[in-house]
Design an enzyme around this catalytic site. Structure first.
Site, PDB file in Angstrom:
ATOM      1  CD  GLU A   5      -2.486   1.843   0.508  1.00  0.00           C
ATOM      2  OE1 GLU A   5      -3.246   1.090  -0.118  1.00  0.00           O
ATOM      3  OE2 GLU A   5      -2.414   3.068   0.261  1.00  0.00           O
ATOM      4  CD  GLN A   6      -0.850   5.599  -3.339  1.00  0.00           C
ATOM      5  OE1 GLN A   6      -0.048   5.773  -4.259  1.00  0.00           O
ATOM      6  NE2 GLN A   6      -2.051   6.113  -3.367  1.00  0.00           N
TER       7      GLN A   6
ATOM      8  NE  ARG B 132     -12.575   4.092   0.697  1.00  0.00           N
ATOM      9  CZ  ARG B 132     -11.316   4.039   1.083  1.00  0.00           C
ATOM     10  NH1 ARG B 132     -10.926   4.635   2.210  1.00  0.00           N
ATOM     11  NH2 ARG B 132     -10.422   3.380   0.354  1.00  0.00           N
TER      12      ARG B 132
ATOM     13  CE1 TYR C 129     -24.343   6.379   3.655  1.00  0.00           C
ATOM     14  CE2 TYR C 129     -25.110   7.355   1.618  1.00  0.00           C
ATOM     15  CZ  TYR C 129     -24.116   6.743   2.346  1.00  0.00           C
ATOM     16  OH  TYR C 129     -22.898   6.491   1.750  1.00  0.00           O
TER      17      TYR C 129
HETATM   18  P1  FAD Z   1      -9.726   1.873  -3.325  1.00  0.00           P
HETATM   19  O1  FAD Z   1     -10.598   1.632  -2.138  1.00  0.00           O
HETATM   20  O2  FAD Z   1      -9.655   3.223  -3.913  1.00  0.00           O
HETATM   21  O3  FAD Z   1      -8.265   1.378  -2.901  1.00  0.00           O
HETATM   22  C1  FAD Z   1      -7.103   1.501  -3.702  1.00  0.00           C
HETATM   23  C2  FAD Z   1      -5.903   1.477  -2.796  1.00  0.00           C
HETATM   24  O4  FAD Z   1      -4.732   1.346  -3.599  1.00  0.00           O
HETATM   25  C3  FAD Z   1      -5.748   2.733  -1.974  1.00  0.00           C
HETATM   26  O5  FAD Z   1      -5.513   2.391  -0.628  1.00  0.00           O
HETATM   27  C4  FAD Z   1      -4.537   3.408  -2.610  1.00  0.00           C
HETATM   28  O6  FAD Z   1      -3.811   4.214  -1.691  1.00  0.00           O
HETATM   29  C5  FAD Z   1      -3.740   2.223  -3.099  1.00  0.00           C
HETATM   30  N1  FAD Z   1      -2.807   2.524  -4.200  1.00  0.00           N
HETATM   31  C6  FAD Z   1      -3.030   3.297  -5.279  1.00  0.00           C
HETATM   32  N2  FAD Z   1      -1.945   3.320  -6.076  1.00  0.00           N
HETATM   33  C7  FAD Z   1      -1.004   2.554  -5.476  1.00  0.00           C
HETATM   34  C8  FAD Z   1       0.340   2.184  -5.815  1.00  0.00           C
HETATM   35  N3  FAD Z   1       0.922   2.637  -6.943  1.00  0.00           N
HETATM   36  N4  FAD Z   1       1.021   1.372  -4.987  1.00  0.00           N
HETATM   37  C9  FAD Z   1       0.445   0.904  -3.842  1.00  0.00           C
HETATM   38  N5  FAD Z   1      -0.829   1.238  -3.471  1.00  0.00           N
HETATM   39  C10 FAD Z   1      -1.542   2.038  -4.280  1.00  0.00           C
HETATM   40  N6  FAD Z   1     -16.397   5.575  -1.981  1.00  0.00           N
HETATM   41  C11 FAD Z   1     -17.558   5.905  -1.432  1.00  0.00           C
HETATM   42  O7  FAD Z   1     -18.600   5.373  -1.851  1.00  0.00           O
HETATM   43  N7  FAD Z   1     -17.629   6.818  -0.397  1.00  0.00           N
HETATM   44  C12 FAD Z   1     -16.512   7.393   0.126  1.00  0.00           C
HETATM   45  O8  FAD Z   1     -16.603   8.211   1.029  1.00  0.00           O
HETATM   46  C13 FAD Z   1     -15.272   7.068  -0.439  1.00  0.00           C
HETATM   47  N8  FAD Z   1     -14.157   7.634   0.037  1.00  0.00           N
HETATM   48  C14 FAD Z   1     -12.972   7.245  -0.474  1.00  0.00           C
HETATM   49  C15 FAD Z   1     -11.809   7.808   0.102  1.00  0.00           C
HETATM   50  C16 FAD Z   1     -10.559   7.432  -0.370  1.00  0.00           C
HETATM   51  C17 FAD Z   1      -9.325   8.051   0.250  1.00  0.00           C
HETATM   52  C18 FAD Z   1     -10.467   6.473  -1.432  1.00  0.00           C
HETATM   53  C19 FAD Z   1      -9.089   6.034  -1.928  1.00  0.00           C
HETATM   54  C20 FAD Z   1     -11.627   5.951  -2.024  1.00  0.00           C
HETATM   55  C21 FAD Z   1     -12.896   6.324  -1.549  1.00  0.00           C
HETATM   56  N9  FAD Z   1     -14.077   5.800  -2.072  1.00  0.00           N
HETATM   57  C22 FAD Z   1     -15.253   6.128  -1.513  1.00  0.00           C
HETATM   58  C23 FAD Z   1     -14.098   4.903  -3.204  1.00  0.00           C
HETATM   59  C24 FAD Z   1     -14.399   3.522  -2.781  1.00  0.00           C
HETATM   60  O9  FAD Z   1     -13.757   3.228  -1.560  1.00  0.00           O
HETATM   61  C25 FAD Z   1     -13.919   2.619  -3.932  1.00  0.00           C
HETATM   62  O10 FAD Z   1     -14.726   2.897  -5.074  1.00  0.00           O
HETATM   63  C26 FAD Z   1     -14.148   1.204  -3.677  1.00  0.00           C
HETATM   64  O11 FAD Z   1     -13.894   0.896  -2.353  1.00  0.00           O
HETATM   65  C27 FAD Z   1     -13.322   0.358  -4.655  1.00  0.00           C
HETATM   66  O12 FAD Z   1     -12.274  -0.251  -3.934  1.00  0.00           O
HETATM   67  P2  FAD Z   1     -10.823  -0.511  -4.507  1.00  0.00           P
HETATM   68  O13 FAD Z   1     -10.181  -1.374  -3.500  1.00  0.00           O
HETATM   69  O14 FAD Z   1     -10.903  -0.941  -5.914  1.00  0.00           O
HETATM   70  O15 FAD Z   1     -10.127   0.919  -4.531  1.00  0.00           O
END
Ligand code: FAD
Length: 401
Positions: free
Chosen positions: A35-36, A110, A219
């Site tokens: 994780e970054q 979240r 909500y």
């Molecule tokens: P994400 O949950 O976005 O996770 C991706 C992860 O990968 C992050 O932790 C990021 O830091 C990490 N990452 C990115 N690039 C790199 C790299 N090069 N090397 C290592 N790690 C990396 N959705 C909502 O509905 N409501 C919200 O309030 C909301 N808030 C959010 C706040 C944040 C800070 C983030 C990042 C996302 C938010 N989202 C929110 C979006 C929602 O969480 C995502 O759409 C959903 O959870 C999809 O999950 P995911 O694991 O694919 O991506």
């Protein structure tokens, strides 16, 4: 059969990456998550978890931890007209959700969901989550994958899963730059203390306020002590897709001029509001290249208008785990099956979310009589069922692999 359990490197400890880590660890795989972020903070605001998501979180044994964090079980959802506040039931949840889908509908912060997932992963495998590791480069041979990080570290694994979100480095490495396009919509979000709001808002329902050129979602979260606000408005002057960019209350109120006093009160009480631009990307036709595949927002970023972004990532994690288990040492077969199972569903959700833009922002909503006729047609119970039942009924644990 321990010999068939690949060592998996997951890039990104977001909702999708951590759910995948947990389900793989429970299935006996060796997992490292990179994780970054230097530390995992409780970022974000509300996330709605429909039965197709809560079914999985319950299956993973996380219900009591999520409830302890104040997840709110929704009794139902409503649709309201932006300026008059006239209200229609959208659908019943609560017991109805249990009876029809066998799982509840939760509204949660979240950050709380993220924390519960992280704690569960660390209980299974302390030391498996490596913070401060921003992936910059990857490579693969016939035998393994290599990862390189901005901090100078390097790692190897049998397989890599890019769960690195909407700005995915892994996606770019596999398939090149995406052509993200601004939708013309920006979103405000904020959290208002419930104690500062009128009693009429203190209910465990989710509300879609629909208006010409914009809509708002409200909500409750955290044991109904906090009101989550997301306000979407058509605007052409903001292109930043970050979740952490602060705006001002005055600017947010200006975007919702003429809206119902309850909405304006939520905005006024919400403290510092955050503003992000909604971008859309062309759908990927493939998610996998060799020993590397994608999951979550990295491969199917979506507009939030069906509230399924986080849930799709959670579903991906379960289906991918089940494919890896079913295909044993044949990782290529597992990735191909995962993609074939998940691509049609996630594409339908991405398209359905896009279709809701016009529905929620229809210009006819400007006129009261036309707005009433429109809501009664667009949100008729049978129409709503056809739009949502297929989403909620999906069972990632039962899909035929
Ligand atoms: P994400 O949950 O976005 O996770 C991706 C992860 O990968 C992050 O932790 C990021 O830091 C990490 N990452 C990115 N690039 C790199 C790299 N090069 N090397 C290592 N790690 C990396 N959705 C909502 O509905 N409501 C919200 O309030 C909301 N808030 C959010 C706040 C944040 C800070 C983030 C990042 C996302 C938010 N989202 C929110 C979006 C929602 O969480 C995502 O759409 C959903 O959870 C999809 O999950 P995911 O694991 O694919 O991506």
């Amino acid at each position: 059969m321990a010999a068939m359990k690949h060592h998996c490197a997951i890039v990104g400890a977001g909702i999708g990456g951590l759910t995948l880590a947990l389900s793989l660890l429970r299935a006996g795989y060796r997992v490292d998550v990179y994780e970054q972020a230097p530390e995992l903070l409780e970022l974000g605001a509300g996330v709605q978890l429909a039965p197709n998501g809560t079914r999985i979180l319950r299956h993973l044994g996380l219900e009591s931890a999520l409830m302890a964090k104040g997840a709110v079980e929704a009794a139902g959802k409503e649709v309201r007209i932006w300026n008059t506040g006239e209200t229609w039931p959208l659908f019943d949840l609560g017991e109805d959700s249990m009876r029809r889908f066998g799982a509840p509908y939760w509204m949660i912060h979240r950050g709380d969901l993220h924390r519960v997932l992280l704690d569960a992963v660390l209980r299974e495998a302390p030391g498996s989550v490596h913070t401060g590791h921003r992936l910059t480069d990857l490579g693969q041979s016939g035998d393994d994958v290599s990862l390189r990080f901005a901090n100078g570290a390097e790692a190897r694994a049998d397989l890599m899963i890019g769960a690195d979100g909407v700005h995915s480095v892994v996606r770019r490495a596999l398939f090149g730059e995406d052509a993200a396009e601004f939708t013309g919509i920006v979103a405000w979000r904020g959290l208002a203390p419930m104690a500062a709001l009128p009693a009429s808002l203190r209910r465990n329902v989710g509300t879609n306020w629909v208006g010409p050129g914009g809509h708002c979602i409200t909500y409750p979260l955290r044991g109904e002590t906090v009101m989550n606000f997301v306000g979407l408005v058509e605007r052409d002057d903001w292109r930043n897709e970050s979740w952490t960019e602060a705006g001002t209350t005055a600017e947010s109120l200006a975007d919702f001029e003429g809206w119902h006093p309850l909405i304006r009160q939520v905005i006024a009480e919400a403290g510092t509001p955050y503003l992000w631009a909604l971008l859309q990307r062309p759908s990927l036709e493939r998610w996998t290249s060799g020993r590397v595949t994608l999951l979550g927002d990295a491969c199917h970023p979506t507009l939030p208008f069906l509230a399924q972004g986080a849930i799709m990532a959670i579903e991906d994690a379960i289906v991918l785990t089940r494919c890896l288990e079913a295909y044993g040492s044949d990782a290529a077969g597992a990735f191909a099956r995962y993609e074939a199972l998940r691509l049609p569903r996630t594409s339908a959700i991405v398209n359905g979310s896009r279709a809701n833009t016009a529905r929620f922002h229809n210009p006819v909503l400007a006129d009261r009589d036309a707005a009433i006729r429109y809501v009664e047609t667009e949100w008729k119970p049978e129409t709503v069922r056809s739009r949502y039942d297929w989403l909620f009924a999906y069972d990632a644990m039962q899909v035929e692999i």
